[in-house]
Design a protein around this motif. Structure first.
Motif, PDB file in Angstrom:
ATOM      1  N   ARG A 182      22.469 -46.412   4.928  1.00  0.00           N
ATOM      2  CA  ARG A 182      22.400 -46.461   3.460  1.00  0.00           C
ATOM      3  C   ARG A 182      23.782 -46.233   2.868  1.00  0.00           C
ATOM      4  O   ARG A 182      24.618 -45.559   3.464  1.00  0.00           O
ATOM      5  CB  ARG A 182      21.457 -45.384   2.932  1.00  0.00           C
ATOM      6  N   LEU A 183      23.984 -46.804   1.691  1.00  0.00           N
ATOM      7  CA  LEU A 183      25.238 -46.548   0.996  1.00  0.00           C
ATOM      8  C   LEU A 183      25.166 -45.148   0.382  1.00  0.00           C
ATOM      9  O   LEU A 183      24.219 -44.830  -0.345  1.00  0.00           O
ATOM     10  CB  LEU A 183      25.430 -47.601  -0.115  1.00  0.00           C
ATOM     11  N   THR A 184      26.166 -44.317   0.690  1.00  0.00           N
ATOM     12  CA  THR A 184      26.116 -42.940   0.170  1.00  0.00           C
ATOM     13  C   THR A 184      27.273 -42.623  -0.771  1.00  0.00           C
ATOM     14  O   THR A 184      27.257 -41.603  -1.447  1.00  0.00           O
ATOM     15  CB  THR A 184      26.127 -41.912   1.330  1.00  0.00           C
ATOM     16  N   GLY A 185      28.292 -43.503  -0.813  1.00  0.00           N
ATOM     17  CA  GLY A 185      29.406 -43.240  -1.710  1.00  0.00           C
ATOM     18  C   GLY A 185      30.227 -44.504  -1.920  1.00  0.00           C
ATOM     19  O   GLY A 185      30.146 -45.452  -1.132  1.00  0.00           O
ATOM     20  N   ALA A 186      30.978 -44.544  -3.015  1.00  0.00           N
ATOM     21  CA  ALA A 186      31.822 -45.715  -3.303  1.00  0.00           C
ATOM     22  C   ALA A 186      33.006 -45.310  -4.168  1.00  0.00           C
ATOM     23  O   ALA A 186      32.897 -44.433  -5.024  1.00  0.00           O
ATOM     24  CB  ALA A 186      31.009 -46.797  -4.021  1.00  0.00           C
ATOM     25  N   VAL A 187      34.139 -45.973  -3.910  1.00  0.00           N
ATOM     26  CA  VAL A 187      35.326 -45.849  -4.763  1.00  0.00           C
ATOM     27  C   VAL A 187      35.796 -47.265  -5.070  1.00  0.00           C
ATOM     28  O   VAL A 187      35.955 -48.072  -4.148  1.00  0.00           O
ATOM     29  CB  VAL A 187      36.483 -45.093  -4.063  1.00  0.00           C
ATOM     30  N   TYR A 196      26.415 -50.740  -7.062  1.00  0.00           N
ATOM     31  CA  TYR A 196      26.652 -49.773  -5.985  1.00  0.00           C
ATOM     32  C   TYR A 196      25.964 -48.439  -6.307  1.00  0.00           C
ATOM     33  O   TYR A 196      25.369 -47.798  -5.437  1.00  0.00           O
ATOM     34  CB  TYR A 196      28.158 -49.559  -5.769  1.00  0.00           C
ATOM     35  N   LEU A 197      26.062 -48.032  -7.555  1.00  0.00           N
ATOM     36  CA  LEU A 197      25.448 -46.755  -7.943  1.00  0.00           C
ATOM     37  C   LEU A 197      23.936 -46.796  -7.733  1.00  0.00           C
ATOM     38  O   LEU A 197      23.333 -45.838  -7.244  1.00  0.00           O
ATOM     39  CB  LEU A 197      25.778 -46.462  -9.417  1.00  0.00           C
ATOM     40  N   ASP A 198      23.335 -47.938  -8.068  1.00  0.00           N
ATOM     41  CA  ASP A 198      21.891 -48.087  -7.876  1.00  0.00           C
ATOM     42  C   ASP A 198      21.528 -48.020  -6.393  1.00  0.00           C
ATOM     43  O   ASP A 198      20.536 -47.390  -6.006  1.00  0.00           O
ATOM     44  CB  ASP A 198      21.454 -49.430  -8.501  1.00  0.00           C
ATOM     45  N   LEU A 199      22.337 -48.667  -5.534  1.00  0.00           N
ATOM     46  CA  LEU A 199      22.078 -48.612  -4.086  1.00  0.00           C
ATOM     47  C   LEU A 199      22.163 -47.169  -3.593  1.00  0.00           C
ATOM     48  O   LEU A 199      21.367 -46.742  -2.747  1.00  0.00           O
ATOM     49  CB  LEU A 199      23.101 -49.465  -3.322  1.00  0.00           C
ATOM     50  N   ILE A 200      23.124 -46.412  -4.119  1.00  0.00           N
ATOM     51  CA  ILE A 200      23.271 -45.010  -3.692  1.00  0.00           C
ATOM     52  C   ILE A 200      22.069 -44.194  -4.169  1.00  0.00           C
ATOM     53  O   ILE A 200      21.456 -43.453  -3.399  1.00  0.00           O
ATOM     54  CB  ILE A 200      24.581 -44.408  -4.251  1.00  0.00           C
ATOM     55  N   ARG A 201      21.720 -44.356  -5.438  1.00  0.00           N
ATOM     56  CA  ARG A 201      20.659 -43.516  -6.004  1.00  0.00           C
ATOM     57  C   ARG A 201      19.276 -43.835  -5.424  1.00  0.00           C
ATOM     58  O   ARG A 201      18.472 -42.943  -5.221  1.00  0.00           O
ATOM     59  CB  ARG A 201      20.620 -43.687  -7.517  1.00  0.00           C
ATOM     60  N   THR A 202      19.021 -45.118  -5.170  1.00  0.00           N
ATOM     61  CA  THR A 202      17.690 -45.486  -4.666  1.00  0.00           C
ATOM     62  C   THR A 202      17.605 -45.339  -3.145  1.00  0.00           C
ATOM     63  O   THR A 202      16.533 -45.496  -2.576  1.00  0.00           O
ATOM     64  CB  THR A 202      17.341 -46.938  -5.045  1.00  0.00           C
ATOM     65  N   PHE A 218      36.286 -46.267 -10.561  1.00  0.00           N
ATOM     66  CA  PHE A 218      34.892 -45.828 -10.443  1.00  0.00           C
ATOM     67  C   PHE A 218      34.737 -45.061  -9.147  1.00  0.00           C
ATOM     68  O   PHE A 218      35.296 -45.440  -8.115  1.00  0.00           O
ATOM     69  CB  PHE A 218      33.961 -47.056 -10.445  1.00  0.00           C
ATOM     70  N   SER A 219      33.987 -43.984  -9.181  1.00  0.00           N
ATOM     71  CA  SER A 219      33.625 -43.322  -7.927  1.00  0.00           C
ATOM     72  C   SER A 219      32.230 -42.756  -8.072  1.00  0.00           C
ATOM     73  O   SER A 219      31.801 -42.407  -9.172  1.00  0.00           O
ATOM     74  CB  SER A 219      34.623 -42.217  -7.564  1.00  0.00           C
ATOM     75  N   ALA A 220      31.502 -42.698  -6.961  1.00  0.00           N
ATOM     76  CA  ALA A 220      30.143 -42.162  -6.994  1.00  0.00           C
ATOM     77  C   ALA A 220      29.771 -41.618  -5.628  1.00  0.00           C
ATOM     78  O   ALA A 220      30.248 -42.098  -4.603  1.00  0.00           O
ATOM     79  CB  ALA A 220      29.145 -43.257  -7.385  1.00  0.00           C
TER      80      ALA A 220
END
Ligand SMILES: Cc1cc2nc3c(=O)[nH]c(=O)nc-3n(C[C@H](O)[C@H](O)[C@H](O)COP(=O)(O)OP(=O)(O)OC[C@H]3O[C@@H](n4cnc5c(N)ncnc54)[C@H](O)[C@@H]3O)c2cc1C
Length: 172
Positions: A126-131, A142-148, A93-95
């Motif tokens: 803020r969380l801006t990316g994740a792998v 994690y995706l929700d934390l990035i998007r919100t 997963f990456s975002a």
């Protein structure tokens, strides 16, 4: 085996019509081209220098273009793109900003024996990316934390270990 990568927008019609074209048809935050009443979205559109090659950004753009073309105030600020797939049986997963732009911090957990790797990218609290490789069950969190763009100060130290631990410590 066939391998293909990337997209190439078909911009011939737009170029012939005299619209501004770089890689894709250049649009502003209302998804409007340089010409009045002509909007572009999806793979053919280039917004803030980015041509997206996935369905979800096109849906987000369609909502804004629909509202904006009807005279509404909707604005498109770009999409956080996420990938969730299996590579040779391993979940990946990456975002977001998974590389870590200048000034961003990274937290990395690499457990070779368990076959898991996690990298979280943080900027401005803020969380801006994740792998995530190997273990991806918290990917949507994690995706929700990035998007919100949720502030992560209270969960920063536990965030790497997953949603359930982080939420428990946030509540404590
Ligand atoms: C093999 C493959 C797998 C994919 N898998 C995924 C996936 O798993 N997840 C994901 O999110 N995305 C995936 N994508 C990408 C996704 O399909 C595209 O991002 C999406 O379809 C783009 O939508 P669009 O409406 O912008 O363009 P398109 O779906 O390409 O639609 C454009 C339409 O315009 C028509 N058209 C073009 N020129 C003209 C013209 N001059 N006059 C009239 N009509 C015209 C075309 O015929 C087409 O029907 C995949 C793409 C491919 C090729």
């Amino acid at each position: 085996m066939i391998f293909a990568a990337g997209i190439r927008p078909n911009v011939a019609l737009a170029r012939d019509a005299g619209l501004s074209v770089n890689r894709g048809i250049v649009v502003d935050d209302r998804l409007q081209t340089g010409a009045a009443e002509i909007f572009a979205l999806g793979e053919c559109a280039e917004h803030r220098g980015i041509c997206y090659g996935l369905v979800e950004p096109a849906y987000e753009q369609a909502r804004v273009a629909g509202a904006a073309s009807g005279g509404g105030e909707a604005m498109y600020r770009g999409s956080v793109v996420a990938t969730n797939l299996k590579v040779s049986g391993v979940s990946v997963f990456s975002a977001g900003d998974f590389i870590a732009a200048d000034g961003a911090e990274t937290i990395v957990l690499n457990d070779f024996r368990r076959g898991t790797y996690k990298k979280l990218v943080i900027a401005n609290g803020r969380l801006t990316g994740a792998v995530l490789i190997g273990e991806t069950q918290d990917a949507l969190w994690y995706l929700d934390l990035i998007r919100t763009r949720a502030p992560i100060a209270r969960i920063r130290s536990d965030m790497m270990f997953g949603r359930s631990l982080a939420i428990r410590s946030e509540a404590a």
